[in-house]
Design a protein around this motif. Structure first.
Motif, PDB file in Angstrom:
ATOM      1  N   ALA A  33      55.460  21.010  23.252  1.00 37.90           N
ATOM      2  CA  ALA A  33      55.893  22.412  23.213  1.00 37.90           C
ATOM      3  C   ALA A  33      54.796  23.333  23.729  1.00 37.90           C
ATOM      4  O   ALA A  33      55.076  24.367  24.346  1.00 37.90           O
ATOM      5  N   LYS A  34      53.537  22.965  23.495  1.00 35.33           N
ATOM      6  CA  LYS A  34      52.420  23.787  23.959  1.00 35.33           C
ATOM      7  C   LYS A  34      52.166  23.596  25.451  1.00 35.33           C
ATOM      8  O   LYS A  34      51.560  24.452  26.097  1.00 35.33           O
ATOM      9  N   ALA A  35      52.582  22.467  25.989  1.00 34.99           N
ATOM     10  CA  ALA A  35      52.296  22.144  27.380  1.00 34.99           C
ATOM     11  C   ALA A  35      53.220  22.891  28.333  1.00 34.99           C
ATOM     12  O   ALA A  35      54.373  23.181  28.010  1.00 34.99           O
ATOM     13  N   ASP A  36      52.686  23.193  29.522  1.00 39.25           N
ATOM     14  CA  ASP A  36      53.498  23.774  30.593  1.00 39.25           C
ATOM     15  C   ASP A  36      54.051  22.687  31.497  1.00 39.25           C
ATOM     16  O   ASP A  36      55.077  22.858  32.153  1.00 39.25           O
ATOM     17  N   GLY A  37      53.349  21.578  31.557  1.00 39.80           N
ATOM     18  CA  GLY A  37      53.773  20.494  32.436  1.00 39.80           C
ATOM     19  C   GLY A  37      53.032  19.221  32.098  1.00 39.80           C
ATOM     20  O   GLY A  37      52.337  19.134  31.085  1.00 39.80           O
ATOM     21  N   TYR A  38      53.182  18.237  32.969  1.00 42.09           N
ATOM     22  CA  TYR A  38      52.468  16.984  32.749  1.00 42.09           C
ATOM     23  C   TYR A  38      52.029  16.389  34.081  1.00 42.09           C
ATOM     24  O   TYR A  38      52.596  16.669  35.141  1.00 42.09           O
ATOM     25  N   VAL A  39      50.989  15.581  34.000  1.00 41.90           N
ATOM     26  CA  VAL A  39      50.450  14.865  35.151  1.00 41.90           C
ATOM     27  C   VAL A  39      50.639  13.379  34.898  1.00 41.90           C
ATOM     28  O   VAL A  39      50.370  12.889  33.795  1.00 41.90           O
ATOM     29  N   LEU A  40      51.121  12.656  35.884  1.00 42.31           N
ATOM     30  CA  LEU A  40      51.261  11.205  35.780  1.00 42.31           C
ATOM     31  C   LEU A  40      50.102  10.548  36.517  1.00 42.31           C
ATOM     32  O   LEU A  40      49.958  10.696  37.731  1.00 42.31           O
ATOM     33  N   VAL A  41      49.257   9.851  35.762  1.00 41.99           N
ATOM     34  CA  VAL A  41      48.132   9.132  36.360  1.00 41.99           C
ATOM     35  C   VAL A  41      48.587   7.696  36.602  1.00 41.99           C
ATOM     36  O   VAL A  41      48.957   6.997  35.650  1.00 41.99           O
ATOM     37  N   PRO A  42      48.587   7.215  37.857  1.00 38.44           N
ATOM     38  CA  PRO A  42      49.064   5.860  38.147  1.00 38.44           C
ATOM     39  C   PRO A  42      48.266   4.793  37.403  1.00 38.44           C
ATOM     40  O   PRO A  42      47.124   5.013  36.992  1.00 38.44           O
ATOM     41  N   GLU A  43      48.889   3.624  37.258  1.00 34.98           N
ATOM     42  CA  GLU A  43      48.278   2.553  36.471  1.00 34.98           C
ATOM     43  C   GLU A  43      47.002   1.997  37.086  1.00 34.98           C
ATOM     44  O   GLU A  43      46.186   1.389  36.390  1.00 34.98           O
ATOM     45  N   ASN A  44      46.807   2.206  38.397  1.00 36.34           N
ATOM     46  CA  ASN A  44      45.613   1.673  39.053  1.00 36.34           C
ATOM     47  C   ASN A  44      44.525   2.728  39.243  1.00 36.34           C
ATOM     48  O   ASN A  44      43.565   2.520  39.971  1.00 36.34           O
ATOM     49  N   VAL A  45      44.676   3.892  38.591  1.00 36.86           N
ATOM     50  CA  VAL A  45      43.707   4.986  38.723  1.00 36.86           C
ATOM     51  C   VAL A  45      43.074   5.254  37.363  1.00 36.86           C
ATOM     52  O   VAL A  45      43.770   5.382  36.358  1.00 36.86           O
ATOM     53  N   GLU A  46      41.739   5.335  37.349  1.00 34.51           N
ATOM     54  CA  GLU A  46      41.021   5.577  36.100  1.00 34.51           C
ATOM     55  C   GLU A  46      40.702   7.065  35.968  1.00 34.51           C
ATOM     56  O   GLU A  46      39.555   7.486  36.044  1.00 34.51           O
ATOM     57  N   GLY A  47      41.748   7.866  35.791  1.00 41.16           N
ATOM     58  CA  GLY A  47      41.582   9.289  35.554  1.00 41.16           C
ATOM     59  C   GLY A  47      41.292  10.096  36.808  1.00 41.16           C
ATOM     60  O   GLY A  47      41.216   9.566  37.925  1.00 41.16           O
ATOM     61  N   TYR A  48      41.145  11.411  36.610  1.00 36.00           N
ATOM     62  CA  TYR A  48      40.849  12.349  37.687  1.00 36.00           C
ATOM     63  C   TYR A  48      39.682  13.226  37.268  1.00 36.00           C
ATOM     64  O   TYR A  48      39.513  13.555  36.087  1.00 36.00           O
ATOM     65  N   GLU A  49      38.884  13.639  38.246  1.00 40.01           N
ATOM     66  CA  GLU A  49      37.728  14.477  37.966  1.00 40.01           C
ATOM     67  C   GLU A  49      38.100  15.960  37.951  1.00 40.01           C
ATOM     68  O   GLU A  49      39.096  16.371  38.553  1.00 40.01           O
ATOM     69  N   GLU A  50      37.293  16.758  37.261  1.00 44.67           N
ATOM     70  CA  GLU A  50      37.473  18.211  37.270  1.00 44.67           C
ATOM     71  C   GLU A  50      37.448  18.723  38.707  1.00 44.67           C
ATOM     72  O   GLU A  50      36.623  18.291  39.527  1.00 44.67           O
ATOM     73  N   GLY A  51      38.364  19.629  39.029  1.00 46.63           N
ATOM     74  CA  GLY A  51      38.438  20.192  40.369  1.00 46.63           C
ATOM     75  C   GLY A  51      39.333  19.416  41.321  1.00 46.63           C
ATOM     76  O   GLY A  51      39.671  19.915  42.397  1.00 46.63           O
ATOM     77  N   GLN A  52      39.727  18.204  40.929  1.00 51.81           N
ATOM     78  CA  GLN A  52      40.586  17.402  41.793  1.00 51.81           C
ATOM     79  C   GLN A  52      42.007  17.959  41.772  1.00 51.81           C
ATOM     80  O   GLN A  52      42.493  18.434  40.745  1.00 51.81           O
ATOM     81  N   GLU A  53      42.692  17.905  42.915  1.00 50.04           N
ATOM     82  CA  GLU A  53      44.072  18.362  42.996  1.00 50.04           C
ATOM     83  C   GLU A  53      45.015  17.275  42.477  1.00 50.04           C
ATOM     84  O   GLU A  53      44.845  16.086  42.793  1.00 50.04           O
ATOM     85  N   VAL A  54      45.997  17.688  41.685  1.00 49.12           N
ATOM     86  CA  VAL A  54      46.977  16.751  41.122  1.00 49.12           C
ATOM     87  C   VAL A  54      48.373  17.348  41.224  1.00 49.12           C
ATOM     88  O   VAL A  54      48.540  18.560  41.357  1.00 49.12           O
ATOM     89  N   ASP A  55      49.384  16.476  41.154  1.00 53.23           N
ATOM     90  CA  ASP A  55      50.777  16.917  41.072  1.00 53.23           C
ATOM     91  C   ASP A  55      51.122  17.219  39.620  1.00 53.23           C
ATOM     92  O   ASP A  55      50.865  16.395  38.734  1.00 53.23           O
ATOM     93  N   VAL A  56      51.688  18.391  39.386  1.00 55.79           N
ATOM     94  CA  VAL A  56      52.067  18.789  38.028  1.00 55.79           C
ATOM     95  C   VAL A  56      53.585  18.914  37.982  1.00 55.79           C
ATOM     96  O   VAL A  56      54.198  19.682  38.732  1.00 55.79           O
ATOM     97  N   PHE A  57      54.197  18.149  37.059  1.00 55.28           N
ATOM     98  CA  PHE A  57      55.646  18.217  36.837  1.00 55.28           C
ATOM     99  C   PHE A  57      55.884  19.137  35.642  1.00 55.28           C
ATOM    100  O   PHE A  57      55.172  19.077  34.631  1.00 55.28           O
ATOM    101  N   LEU A  58      56.886  20.001  35.745  1.00 57.12           N
ATOM    102  CA  LEU A  58      57.176  20.951  34.670  1.00 57.12           C
ATOM    103  C   LEU A  58      57.913  20.244  33.539  1.00 57.12           C
ATOM    104  O   LEU A  58      58.765  19.389  33.759  1.00 57.12           O
ATOM    105  N   ILE A  59      57.571  20.633  32.304  1.00 55.71           N
ATOM    106  CA  ILE A  59      58.286  20.104  31.152  1.00 55.71           C
ATOM    107  C   ILE A  59      59.701  20.675  31.157  1.00 55.71           C
ATOM    108  O   ILE A  59      59.894  21.891  31.235  1.00 55.71           O
ATOM    109  N   GLU A  60      60.690  19.812  31.097  1.00 49.21           N
ATOM    110  CA  GLU A  60      62.088  20.299  31.089  1.00 49.21           C
ATOM    111  C   GLU A  60      62.414  20.920  29.744  1.00 49.21           C
ATOM    112  O   GLU A  60      62.041  20.393  28.702  1.00 49.21           O
TER     113      GLU A  60
END
Length: 397
Positions: A370-397
């Protein structure tokens, strides 16, 4: 089933196994146009008429014969007489959308005229067809308007209404039985009372019911079923007339987690243990021709299973096309950590032009969604993302 997850199936493989286990309903019903938005056409629509079915004025102004206007300009206006019909030297006032009188083949915009008594100064030359909507300009008789499988929008309903239609044949909505399970659950009818320690108000069934309705299904929620294999079996068998069954809770490997085993005893358990975090304990199966999704009891894990499997299942059952999701490209305001081997569902909030992951948002913390605006899906072969990196954000329905 054993007391640990011996296998972990990838999200993509689990989804494919699930969707391959059942067929689309393809049965149809007729509905009025007033409730057709969000439905899927079960047959193609061919126009039985021209739209418009008459020549019409495309502007407010004066209907004229174009041959009466050569050389007309503000410095050299052509004078025409107001009349009840159009012939050489006469004109008639028309408003936008009005039938164009016989004899007229053009409309002079009111801005290019000056009226004095029953005489009109024409101050612009027009050619035949100028500011005129021709018969069939919008839709011609015999045109293919929509193919079967088209997802109807409000604007589409308006087009169909312009063709004289008032009902449409659409695919039937799938009926989805939602079965909450758990000895620790208390009905929302008693939500005004503070539950005793160890007991919680049942909310996953409500969440699943609302998402089923939002995604195009007809939810049918049962009462709370206790954590007993026979009770769960009876609830499933009672609801095998539904097009899909959702079991909420009892999907892990504890002593009170019976849902996957009951599904396996009645039909085929396709997957138990999926490479998604949260949501690993989800299970997928099929009983006869009825697909079954076992949703984890932790609310966020249950939500992830709803997003990944139930939404896709409803779409297949109802022949609903997968519409593009709105995706925003944002930079991270902080680092995201994730588990290798799992698709990680990371809730985020907007901070200006950036997004920040919610900290301390476990699988049981429903308020984090409820507090979130959206979510990011990190693929299974990726160990996270660094600050400043661009990501795809999906909106919470």
């Amino acid at each position: 089933m054993g007391r640990i997850f011996k296998e972990r199936t990838s999200v993509d493989e689990a989804l494919q196994l699930f969707l391959d286990s059942f067929s689309s309903l393809r049965s149809a019903e007729e509905v009025p146009l007033e409730v057709s938005a969000g439905r899927v056409l079960a047959e193609s629509v061919i126009s039985g008429r021209d739209v418009p079915h008459y020549r019409r004025a495309a502007m407010d102004g004066y209907a004229v014969r174009a041959s009466d206007t050569p050389g007309a300009s503000p410095a050299n206006p052509v004078i025409l007489q107001l009349s009840d019909w159009v012939e050489e030297g006469t004109t008639i006032w028309v408003h936008t959308g009005a039938f164009l009188p016989e004899g007229a083949d053009a409309v002079v915009m009111v801005e290019d005229t000056v009226t004095a008594g029953n005489m009109v100064e024409i101050r612009a030359q027009v050619y035949p067809g100028r500011n005129v909507g021709q018969v069939g300009e919008d839709i011609k008789k015999g045109d293919l308007i929509f193919e079967a499988g088209h997802f109807l929008r409000p604007c589409d309903a308006a087009v169909l209404a312009s063709l004289g239609m008032d009902r449409m044949k659409v695919f039937r909505k799938p009926v989805v039985a939602v079965i909450p399970t758990g000895d620790e659950l208390i009905s929302r009818e008693k939500s005004g009372e503070l539950p005793p320690p160890g007991m919680i108000i049942e909310t996953n069934g409500l969440m699943a019911t609302l998402y089923v309705k939002k995604w195009g299904g007809i939810p049918r929620c049962t009462g709370i079923i206790p954590d007993h294999p026979e009770s769960i079996k009876e609830a499933i068998e009672t609801n095998l007339d539904a097009d899909m069954i959702l079991l909420s809770g009892g999907t892990s490997v504890g002593k009170r987690d019976h849902a996957p085993g009951v599904v396996e005893s009645l039909g085929k358990l396709l997957v138990h243990g999926i490479g998604v975090s949260p949501g690993k304990p989800a299970a997928l199966g099929v009983i006869g021709k009825t697909p079954v999704v076992c949703l984890p009891g932790y609310p966020v894990a249950g939500l992830v299973a709803l997003y990944f499997f139930v939404r896709s299942g409803i779409r297949k059952l109802g022949s609903i096309p997968a519409l593009p999701e709105p995706v925003l490209r944002k930079r991270l305001a902080a680092k995201i950590s994730s588990k290798i081997g799992y698709v990680n569902f990371i809730r985020v909030v907007f901070e200006g032009e950036r997004v920040r992951p919610l900290m301390g948002a476990g699988a049981g913390v429903l308020s984090s969604v409820a507090k979130a605006d959206g979510y990011v899906l990190v693929p299974e072969n990726v160990e996270g993302y660094e600050e400043g990196q661009e990501v795809d954000v999906f909106l919470i329905e």
